[in-house]
Each structure stands twice: as structure tokens, then as C-alpha cells.
Design a protein around this motif. Structure first.
Motif, mmCIF file in Angstrom:
data_model
loop_
_atom_site.group_PDB
_atom_site.id
_atom_site.type_symbol
_atom_site.label_atom_id
_atom_site.label_comp_id
_atom_site.label_asym_id
_atom_site.label_seq_id
_atom_site.Cartn_x
_atom_site.Cartn_y
_atom_site.Cartn_z
ATOM 1 N N ARG A 85 1.168 -0.191 5.285
ATOM 2 C CA ARG A 85 2.292 0.509 5.904
ATOM 3 C C ARG A 85 2.007 2.004 5.879
ATOM 4 O O ARG A 85 1.518 2.541 4.881
ATOM 5 C CB ARG A 85 3.585 0.219 5.151
ATOM 6 N N GLU A 87 3.883 5.714 6.438
ATOM 7 C CA GLU A 87 5.184 6.364 6.526
ATOM 8 C C GLU A 87 5.044 7.859 6.278
ATOM 9 O O GLU A 87 4.133 8.301 5.575
ATOM 10 C CB GLU A 87 6.150 5.807 5.478
ATOM 11 N N ILE A 89 7.600 10.696 4.641
ATOM 12 C CA ILE A 89 8.851 10.731 3.897
ATOM 13 C C ILE A 89 9.126 12.160 3.441
ATOM 14 O O ILE A 89 8.215 12.868 2.992
ATOM 15 C CB ILE A 89 8.781 9.795 2.670
ATOM 16 N N ASP A 102 9.045 9.076 -2.274
ATOM 17 C CA ASP A 102 9.352 7.657 -2.136
ATOM 18 C C ASP A 102 10.823 7.382 -1.821
ATOM 19 O O ASP A 102 11.212 6.227 -1.711
ATOM 20 C CB ASP A 102 8.936 6.894 -3.394
ATOM 21 N N ARG A 104 12.773 7.194 0.744
ATOM 22 C CA ARG A 104 12.761 7.150 2.209
ATOM 23 C C ARG A 104 14.161 7.095 2.817
ATOM 24 O O ARG A 104 14.358 7.538 3.949
ATOM 25 C CB ARG A 104 11.932 5.960 2.688
ATOM 26 N N THR A 117 10.301 14.804 8.672
ATOM 27 C CA THR A 117 10.265 13.524 9.391
ATOM 28 C C THR A 117 10.618 13.676 10.864
ATOM 29 O O THR A 117 10.358 12.771 11.660
ATOM 30 C CB THR A 117 11.224 12.522 8.732
ATOM 31 N N LYS A 121 5.268 12.070 12.513
ATOM 32 C CA LYS A 121 5.552 10.636 12.596
ATOM 33 C C LYS A 121 4.237 9.865 12.666
ATOM 34 O O LYS A 121 3.268 10.310 13.285
ATOM 35 C CB LYS A 121 6.394 10.317 13.840
ATOM 36 N N LYS A 125 2.889 2.283 12.614
ATOM 37 C CA LYS A 125 3.531 2.051 11.337
ATOM 38 C C LYS A 125 2.741 1.107 10.442
ATOM 39 O O LYS A 125 2.981 1.041 9.239
ATOM 40 C CB LYS A 125 4.946 1.512 11.541
ATOM 41 N N GLU A 126 1.798 0.377 11.026
ATOM 42 C CA GLU A 126 0.947 -0.524 10.260
ATOM 43 C C GLU A 126 -0.503 -0.385 10.709
ATOM 44 O O GLU A 126 -0.776 -0.190 11.898
ATOM 45 C CB GLU A 126 1.395 -1.980 10.415
ATOM 46 N N ARG A 157 2.740 8.394 3.103
ATOM 47 C CA ARG A 157 2.589 7.253 2.186
ATOM 48 C C ARG A 157 1.824 6.129 2.853
ATOM 49 O O ARG A 157 2.161 5.690 3.956
ATOM 50 C CB ARG A 157 3.957 6.721 1.740
ATOM 51 N N LYS A 161 1.063 -3.669 2.506
ATOM 52 C CA LYS A 161 2.189 -4.406 3.069
ATOM 53 C C LYS A 161 2.382 -5.715 2.321
ATOM 54 O O LYS A 161 1.439 -6.460 2.075
ATOM 55 C CB LYS A 161 1.956 -4.691 4.557
ATOM 56 N N SER A 169 12.018 -5.489 4.066
ATOM 57 C CA SER A 169 12.721 -4.571 4.963
ATOM 58 C C SER A 169 14.206 -4.545 4.682
ATOM 59 O O SER A 169 14.890 -3.569 4.963
ATOM 60 C CB SER A 169 12.464 -4.967 6.422
#
Length: 356
Positions: A85, A87, A89, A102, A104, A117, A121, A125-126, A157, A161, A169
Motif C-alpha cells: 500500500r 499512502e 499522510i 500513521d 491517516r 495530502t 498523492k 495506491k498499490e 508510507r 498489504k 479497510s
């Protein structure tokens, strides 16, 4: 109830240069024990507009309306293909006086005009990386037309996953996964410092139960776009109009993220909280400045009852124990008085006999 965070960082890579950022790779330094457990490691690819190339986090000098993509290398050191993942943050300050990446779901402080943020971006996301291979994550940065002052601070971060992504989620998963966070500092002034000591403000004090402990939380705000470091925070709770501390706390080496709230907490301890008028008295000392805070607060009977009932660890004193304590005390006092009277009488009798 606070939401359970599905990600636990075993190697939280802090913003500042005193801590390295995934500098060891499989090819150069061998795999560390933590990397073996995580199954991967990461490394920042520093671009040309990096302010300081001697550090391993991103500290980028930007321009208004500038578009840029930064890359993070991901080294999969496991024997199977893995998905990660990605991210961005916002930086926050936790109750221990540490800057974290962390939280988020935490709402940015009201003083934060431009959260990072909104500017940075992840492109995807993965990211999936084959076994024993190198991949990359990309973060797209787009600064607004209006220039911003100071610094924007956050973290990129990269985390493994979880297989159960649906539960994760929804915040229902308590399965630990591993992750890294690389600091991301953006500025549009080459003279803007990362650290400063402009001002701190006490915005509110709130008695509450946090993770099973009765605490008073003092919200200390850094309303400026600069981080703070090497602070010493002290505070105590007293009855209003009195000086004796009912509870106190002291934290050293405190860091506060830009435009964030430092939730300084004082634990009431094991004894029950009683209703009444109280005062919070606190100080924060930096290298060049210090701040003093004082604010009254009230604990109602209803709130005191709620705090005491929700506390995970409490001292219960049964009514029979109290009754027995007073009974034993009374008997002890009577026996002691009787022994003293008897001793005095014997002494007087002895003196009379000696005179005779």
C-alpha cells in the motif's frame, strides 16, 4: 472507541537526519532482522531539487504551480510476490511527544491552511513487486498557484498489504503488518527552516479516559508551519486555589509537527477522580523560549462517575474493609489507653511503697 489501526510500524522512519531511512539494502549491506520479518525495505530516490542531499528523507524546494513526481524504491526480499500500500499522510504529534505519520484519519488542525495530502498523492495506491526484485512507488506533487509559507510536512508510507483487505479497510482487522514511512518536507523558500520556536498555545483541557486510563489531556497547539524539537513539557493538576499536585507528568525531547496539536496527558493514577474545581498548570521549554499555561476546569459528578467506571485498572476498597479498619483502630486505641493507665498506676504504687 478509537479505531484500531491495522498497521504497526516496526521501523518507523522518522523525519529527521539523526535516524536513517532504509539505507541498508540487500545488495549493499545485507538484510537486517527487521527486514527479514517485514520481507521488504524501501529507499527514497532524491531528486535534483532536494535541499539537503545528506539526508534520506525528501526535503524539496518547490515553486508555485510546480508538478513533480518522486519515486520510492521498494526491495522485495521475500520469496514470493508481494503487494504494498502506498499512502501520503499528514504529520501529526502523538501523546508521547513524537512526530508520526500513521494517523491517516486524523482531521488536520484548524491552523493548517494547506495539508500536504492536498499537494502530494500516490500515483497508484498499490504496487506489486516480484520475489527478490526491485519495484517503485511514485508520488505526484502538484503545488497550488498561491505560494505557501514555511514547510508542509508529511510522510510517504509503504506497507505490506494484508490478505484480508476488506476487513482492514473497515478498521476491523487487528492483524499486524509492517511498514516504513519516509518524511516528505516541501517548501517554497530556500531559507525556510524545518525547525523553529515561534509560539505555542493552549487551546483546551479535557478530562477523559484514554486506553483505560483516567487522564487530563491538554491540547497544546503549534499554529505555525514549522516543526519544533528538543522541548521539555511539564504539567500538573491541582485543586483550584491550591498548590499541591494531585498528578503530574514530564516529557523530554518532545517534537511537535507543524500546524498540529500536541495532546499532552497527565495520568490521574489509580485513585478515583472526584467532582470539583481543578486547575491545569503547565510549561513547555525550548532552546530559546518557554511558555507557561494555566487553565481551570470542572469535573462534574456525572463525568467523575463515568471516568471511574470506564477505567480499566481501579482500586476497589470494600465497605467491610473500611468498617474493619475503623473497628480495629478503635480497639487498638482502647487497649493502648488501658495499658498506659495501668502503667501509670503501677508506677505510682511503686513510688508509694518506696516512700514507706
Amino acid at each position: 472507541m478509537k479505531r484500531l489501526l491495522p498497521i504497526v510500524s516496526v521501523l518507523l522512519l522518522i523525519l529527521f537526519p539523526s535516524v536513517g531511512f532504509a539505507e541498508e539494502t540487500k545488495e549493499s549491506q545485507g538484510i537486517t532482522e527487521n527486514e527479514k520479518r517485514a520481507g521488504f525495505t524501501v529507499q527514497a530516490v532524491l531528486p535534483e531539487n532536494q535541499v539537503n542531499d545528506r539526508v534520506s528523507f525528501y526535503h524539496l524546494l518547490m515553486q508555485p504551480e510546480q508538478a513533480q513526481t518522486v519515486q520510492v524504491k521498494i526491495f522485495n526480499t521475500s520469496e514470493k510476490k508481494q503487494t504494498y500500500r502506498v499512502e501520503v499522510i499528514n504529520a501529526a504529534t502523538n501523546r508521547n511527544g513524537l512526530i508520526t505519520y500513521d494517523e491517516r484519519d486524523k482531521k488536520p488542525d484548524a491552523s493548517m491552511k494547506l495539508p500536504i495530502t492536498k499537494v502530494a498523492k500516490p500515483k497508484n495506491k498499490e504496487v506489486s513487486v516480484d520475489a527478490y526484485s526491485e519495484g517503485k512507488a511514485e508520488v505526484i506533487i502538484q503545488t497550488p498557484a498561491e505560494a505557501f509559507q514555511g514547510i508542509l510536512l508529511g510522510g510517504i508510507r509503504i506497507s505490506l498489504k494484508s490478505d484480508d483487505s476488506e476487513e482492514e479497510s473497515q478498521g476491523m482487522s487487528v492483524k499486524n503488518t509492517y511498514g516504513y514511512a519516509i518524511g516528505l518536507v516541501l517548501t517554497e523558500q530556500d531559507h525556510a527552516p524545518v525547525y523553529g520556536e515561534t509560539d505555542l498555545k493552549l487551546t483546551k483541557v479535557q478530562p477523559e479516559v484514554d486506553y483505560g486510563s483516567k487522564v487530563l489531556e491538554a491540547s497544546i497547539q503549534n499554529p505555525y508551519p514549522e516543526a519544533m524539537e528538543d522541548l521539555v513539557a511539564e504539567g500538573k493538576i491541582v485543586r483550584k486555589g491550591q498548590k499541591k499536585a494531585l498528578a503530574k507528568n514530564k516529557l523530554e525531547s518532545v517534537k511537535i509537527a507543524p500546524n498540529s496539536i500536541f495532546p499532552f496527558q497527565i495520568d490521574w493514577g489509580m485513585l478515583e477522580v472526584s467532582a470539583g474545581e481543578y486547575t491545569f498548570i503547565g510549561t513547555v521549554k525550548g532552546k530559546t523560549k518557554s511558555w507557561s499555561f494555566k487553565q481551570d476546569f470542572t469535573i462534574t459528578r456525572q463525568l467523575a462517575k463515568k471516568m471511574n467506571e470506564q477505567t480499566a485498572f481501579r482500586i476497589f476498597i470494600p465497605s467491610w474493609w473500611t468498617t474493619s479498619f475503623y473497628a480495629v483502630g478503635t480497639i487498638t486505641a482502647i487497649v493502648t489507653a488501658w495499658l498506659i493507665i495501668r502503667l501509670v498506676k503501677r508506677k505510682k504504687g511503686r513510688e508509694i511503697r518506696e516512700k514507706e
